[in-house]
Design an enzyme around this catalytic site. Structure first.
Site, mmCIF file in Angstrom:
data_model
loop_
_atom_site.group_PDB
_atom_site.id
_atom_site.type_symbol
_atom_site.label_atom_id
_atom_site.label_comp_id
_atom_site.label_asym_id
_atom_site.label_seq_id
_atom_site.Cartn_x
_atom_site.Cartn_y
_atom_site.Cartn_z
ATOM 1 N N VAL A 199 0.820 -1.214 0.000
ATOM 2 C CA VAL A 199 0.000 0.000 0.000
ATOM 3 C C VAL A 199 0.856 1.267 0.000
ATOM 4 C CG1 VAL A 199 -1.811 1.286 1.163
ATOM 5 C CG2 VAL A 199 -1.893 -1.202 1.121
ATOM 6 N N VAL A 235 -10.931 1.095 5.439
ATOM 7 C CA VAL A 235 -12.159 0.324 5.221
ATOM 8 C C VAL A 235 -12.503 0.373 3.740
ATOM 9 C CG1 VAL A 235 -14.610 0.082 5.777
ATOM 10 C CG2 VAL A 235 -13.033 0.934 7.527
ATOM 11 N N GLY A 241 -10.698 -0.361 1.117
ATOM 12 C CA GLY A 241 -9.608 -0.039 0.188
ATOM 13 C C GLY A 241 -9.842 1.270 -0.555
ATOM 14 N N ILE A 294 -12.483 2.398 -2.037
ATOM 15 C CA ILE A 294 -13.860 2.921 -2.025
ATOM 16 C C ILE A 294 -13.947 4.132 -1.092
ATOM 17 C CG2 ILE A 294 -16.263 2.362 -1.564
ATOM 18 C CD1 ILE A 294 -15.435 -0.631 -1.731
ATOM 19 N N GLY A 313 -3.726 -15.418 -4.380
ATOM 20 C CA GLY A 313 -3.164 -14.324 -3.591
ATOM 21 C C GLY A 313 -4.214 -13.478 -2.894
ATOM 22 N N GLU A 344 -4.327 -15.112 2.761
ATOM 23 C CA GLU A 344 -3.018 -15.403 3.365
ATOM 24 C C GLU A 344 -2.882 -16.910 3.577
ATOM 25 O OE1 GLU A 344 -0.957 -12.884 4.346
ATOM 26 O OE2 GLU A 344 -2.361 -11.260 3.907
ATOM 27 N N ASP A 402 -10.628 -9.245 10.738
ATOM 28 C CA ASP A 402 -10.412 -8.085 9.871
ATOM 29 C C ASP A 402 -11.702 -7.271 9.717
ATOM 30 O OD1 ASP A 402 -8.835 -6.648 7.647
ATOM 31 O OD2 ASP A 402 -10.605 -7.360 6.570
ATOM 32 N N LYS A 462 -12.853 -3.207 10.820
ATOM 33 C CA LYS A 462 -13.490 -2.226 9.940
ATOM 34 C C LYS A 462 -14.842 -1.785 10.488
ATOM 35 C CE LYS A 462 -10.768 -3.981 6.118
ATOM 36 N NZ LYS A 462 -10.634 -5.061 5.127
ATOM 37 N N GLY A 476 -5.471 -4.167 -2.832
ATOM 38 C CA GLY A 476 -4.611 -3.976 -3.994
ATOM 39 C C GLY A 476 -3.819 -2.695 -3.864
#
Lengths: 321, 321
Positions: A14, A132, A134, A136, A187, A190, A201, A205, A302
């Site tokens: 990132v 939260v 990515g 968006i 990918g 994990e 996760d 969020k 991503g």
């Protein structure tokens, strides 16, 4: 043009993605902000990574105090991962009047109140759009363009790994194990998928979404959660027979007894817009007492999508400076 | 708390909706902005409407210069409808340093460049989130949270009337005439539906989207458009047989030969998120070179949803003041 000085903590997926966008879209970003952007410090041990990105390894430091105490840093971009160590650096940076941008949901969720207060004390901006969903832009919308609303409910498909697995189970008839193995091969998951498939996760969020929508802070460990590991083909079939799709929902709702919240798989009617959010895509669905229902959809992970949100936050701060 | 003085031009559906939200959510809006909001002037002939909303008819004026020249107005909310008359008032207000908020897509689209320049000259904010997609906060996101992107494509379902008609034709097997009559009975379509069904309304919105995404201004009259009046049950059937849904798309795309743009019905694959946008709902789907694809979904019309976007703009200005 004003020169804005950036310090990156971590230049992995990132952090590196955000830096790549600053290079790739340099001209339009300079035009839109009237600012130039210069990386003055990085906390990153991997000097090859710096060279790969075209950065001079001379700017690398190993002591974070050389960033949060620095005179030549306006914005700290924390993209290290982890919880306590990055949170500590963010706190000190904010208290020292440095603006902070981060995609690190775990560190933000575990320390939301402290970070928010530190930003107030330091008169600095604390922005975390990428934490939260990515790329968006839901968090900014909730705080700004939708600020006329009293929010009554938020439902998020905020974990791409589990959404990918559930989509493959529903549409291809794969078992949980088959879908997980495929997600790992691609990918999306994990090798140790616990944080995703057990809803950890998503709970991070949801904690952030609740802070913004309802002004209440709940530590992610205190959010009831059920993951997707126990979902069977019988569950998938039952959902189908009732014209529903199973989705892992990070949800919170205002009720007469206060805000109810939970991360859990739910049967979503196929007519609901969240039912159409497939594969690794994410969506945040919010209900407000003025706007009614709104949904934000896009890529939750991503380098470039998440980097888009990080750089969006950098741009917002630059415009205010 | 700073007191922000508002002038409403028109207190019809959207203007009245915005005022209603300011009352309904007074406490949270004051808390989120640190400001109070006071309506000091209105341009509205219907004094009964003022009384109905709890406003003193004494503040009504009939001469717009008493608003754009007033000393006691910070933000002008233009919700009159029409094109030339409201555009003139907005221009003069902006030149006089008054911030302007409007849901009026026709006036904005026909005068975008002039209004934008006037805002620059007057050092005032010009905001129009409600002009495309009603309550959906897409325009602010395109200008702010997504500002790190070079946009490559925008596709909008931005007219609720035509989307309702097409949904009923696709899902209920109704003819165009039957679906239009139903939309009129339900209040989704005007008695003269030309502006909606011929794509004129969508062209206004596409003009605004192109200004923001691509920085090019195309007058809505110069946008090629095809409405939905010629769509037959054969077309609907053909779409279905190819796993598509017909949607009226306001679309623009960057190509090697410049930006291509058009309002026209298109076959949208059922796997595309726009295919699931049904009935009177709107959506704006944007592709950027960093974020990839993002979609914003919600109610494109109605007093409170559209008012949510108007008040969101008022809040953004108040926070900057």
């Amino acid at each position: 043009m004003k020169n804005i000085r950036l310090a990156f903590l971590g230049l992995g997926t990132v952090g590196g993605g955000a830096y790549e966008i600053l290079q790739m879209n340099k001209d339009i970003i300079e035009e839109r902000t009237g600012c130039t952007f210069q990386v003055t410090r990085v906390l990153e041990m991997n000097h090859d990574r710096l060279r790969q990105l075209g950065l001079d390894p001379e700017i690398a430091v190993t002591d974070p105090s050389l960033i949060y105490n620095a005179d030549d840093v306006d914005i700290v971009i924390e993209a290290l991962g982890g919880i306590d160590f990055p949170a500590e650096i963010m706190l000190k940076s904010l208290e020292n009047g440095k603006h902070v941008v981060t995609p690190n949901k775990a560190a933000v969720a575990a320390n939301f109140d402290k970070l928010w207060e530190a930003a107030g004390r330091g008169n600095a901006q604390f922005r975390f759009e990428a934490s939260v969903g990515g790329g968006i832009p839901a968090l900014t919308a909730i705080q700004e363009a939708l600020a006329a609303n009293e929010f009554t409910e938020v439902m998020g498909i905020v974990n791409g790994t589990t959404n990918y697995i559930l989509t493959k189970m529903s549409e291809e008839g794969w078992t949980y194990d088959e879908a997980l193995a495929d997600a790992q091969a691609k990918g999306f998951a994990e090798q140790d998928p616990t944080s995703d498939v057990e809803g950890i996760d998503a709970a991070n969020k949801l904690s952030i979404l609740m802070s913004l929508c309802f002004g209440i802070y709940v530590h992610p460990d205190d959010i009831p959660r059920e993951g997707i590991t126990k979902i069977t083909m019988d569950d998938i079939e039952e959902a189908r027979s009732t014209e529903c799709t199973i989705k892992l929902i990070a949800g919170a709702e205002k009720t007469e007894d206060g805000v109810k919240y939970e991360v859990a798989p739910r049967f979503i009617p196929n007519s609901h817009p969240l039912a159409g959010v497939k594969n690794e895509f994410n969506a945040i669905y919010v209900t407000g007492n003025a706007v009614d229902e709104v949904m934000f959809y896009g890529k939750g992970a991503g380098a470039l999508p998440t980097g888009s949100a990080v750089v969006g936050d950098i741009i917002a701060i630059a415009r205010d400076m």
